[in-house]
Design a protein around this motif. Structure first.
Motif, PDB file in Angstrom:
ATOM      1  N   LYS A 266      -6.175   0.510  -7.236  1.00  0.00           N
ATOM      2  CA  LYS A 266      -5.257  -0.534  -7.005  1.00  0.00           C
ATOM      3  C   LYS A 266      -4.537  -0.691  -8.345  1.00  0.00           C
ATOM      4  O   LYS A 266      -5.006  -0.426  -9.422  1.00  0.00           O
ATOM      5  CB  LYS A 266      -6.050  -1.936  -6.565  1.00  0.00           C
ATOM      6  CG  LYS A 266      -6.630  -2.553  -7.834  1.00  0.00           C
ATOM      7  CD  LYS A 266      -7.341  -4.045  -7.313  1.00  0.00           C
ATOM      8  CE  LYS A 266      -8.095  -4.473  -8.311  1.00  0.00           C
ATOM      9  NZ  LYS A 266      -8.390  -5.927  -8.082  1.00  0.00           N
TER      10      LYS A 266
ATOM     11  N   THR B  50      -2.124  -0.939  -3.599  1.00  0.00           N
ATOM     12  CA  THR B  50      -3.252  -0.271  -3.309  1.00  0.00           C
ATOM     13  C   THR B  50      -2.717   1.163  -2.951  1.00  0.00           C
ATOM     14  O   THR B  50      -1.746   1.314  -2.457  1.00  0.00           O
ATOM     15  CB  THR B  50      -4.355  -0.611  -2.219  1.00  0.00           C
ATOM     16  OG1 THR B  50      -3.488  -0.919  -0.952  1.00  0.00           O
ATOM     17  CG2 THR B  50      -4.706  -1.878  -2.727  1.00  0.00           C
TER      18      THR B  50
ATOM     19  N   HIS C 178       0.894  -1.251   0.058  1.00  0.00           N
ATOM     20  CA  HIS C 178       0.140  -0.148  -0.005  1.00  0.00           C
ATOM     21  C   HIS C 178       0.954   1.328  -0.152  1.00  0.00           C
ATOM     22  O   HIS C 178       1.881   1.288   0.798  1.00  0.00           O
ATOM     23  CB  HIS C 178      -0.878  -0.104   1.293  1.00  0.00           C
ATOM     24  CG  HIS C 178      -1.873   1.363   1.282  1.00  0.00           C
ATOM     25  ND1 HIS C 178      -2.904   1.275   0.548  1.00  0.00           N
ATOM     26  CD2 HIS C 178      -1.637   2.335   2.253  1.00  0.00           C
ATOM     27  CE1 HIS C 178      -3.583   2.226   0.796  1.00  0.00           C
ATOM     28  NE2 HIS C 178      -2.853   3.113   1.476  1.00  0.00           N
TER      29      HIS C 178
ATOM     30  N   SER D  80      -9.921   5.058  -3.402  1.00  0.00           N
ATOM     31  CA  SER D  80      -9.331   3.917  -3.220  1.00  0.00           C
ATOM     32  C   SER D  80      -8.910   3.233  -4.603  1.00  0.00           C
ATOM     33  O   SER D  80      -9.855   3.268  -5.517  1.00  0.00           O
ATOM     34  CB  SER D  80     -10.002   2.772  -2.385  1.00  0.00           C
ATOM     35  OG  SER D  80      -9.984   3.050  -1.257  1.00  0.00           O
TER      36      SER D  80
END
Length: 153
Positions: A148, A114, A78, A146
């Motif tokens: 990814k 992410t 992340h 969010s």
């Protein structure tokens, strides 16, 4: 030429002015007062030092001896922070840091990365292959989307 290396313990004070300046100019206007305060707490020296002892790694881009960008990774999967010094925006430092992080996470076995992108950074992440995971959200005054990036294949 830009070099990348890991931030060493005790160097936190070298990155906070860069982060704060970029945040204040490009992001703060999109956040509520609560969100700005929350972000400032996240980049306090003690908070950064604590995260570095836990599950975070911070890498810096150096142009000569000057820190021109930073990326913070959590759990090898992340992106917590990615900032480029304002005078160096548009020079490829953000892409270089992101590629470095992607290569590092892929080598560590991660299958996806992410990020909770600020609204003004979603275009950058999309241009690098990230896809949205839903709608923009707001938590504690911090707006984010969010996203990814799949590392398989």
């Amino acid at each position: 030429m830009t070099a990348i290396r890991q931030l060493l313990p005790g160097e936190e004070k070298r990155i906070t002015p860069l982060i704060r300046e970029a945040f204040d100019i490009h992001i703060a206007a999109n956040y509520s007062a609560q969100g700005v305060i929350e972000f400032y707490r996240y980049i306090e020296l003690a908070a950064i030092a604590r995260r570095m002892l836990e599950n975070h790694e911070i890498f810096i881009a150096l142009t000569g001896q000057e820190i021109t960008g930073i990326i913070e990774l959590r759990n090898h999967q992340h992106i917590s922070l990615l900032f480029v010094k304002n005078a160096y925006k548009g020079t490829g430092i953000g892409k270089t840091l992101l590629r470095y992080a992607v290569d590092r996470m892929r080598a560590g076995g991660s299958t996806q990365i992410t990020v909770n992108s600020s609204p003004n950074s979603t275009g950058f992440y999309a241009s690098q292959g990230f896809v949205s995971l839903g709608e923009e959200e707001e938590e504690h005054g911090i707006r984010s989307l969010s996203m990814k990036l799949d590392l398989k294949g």
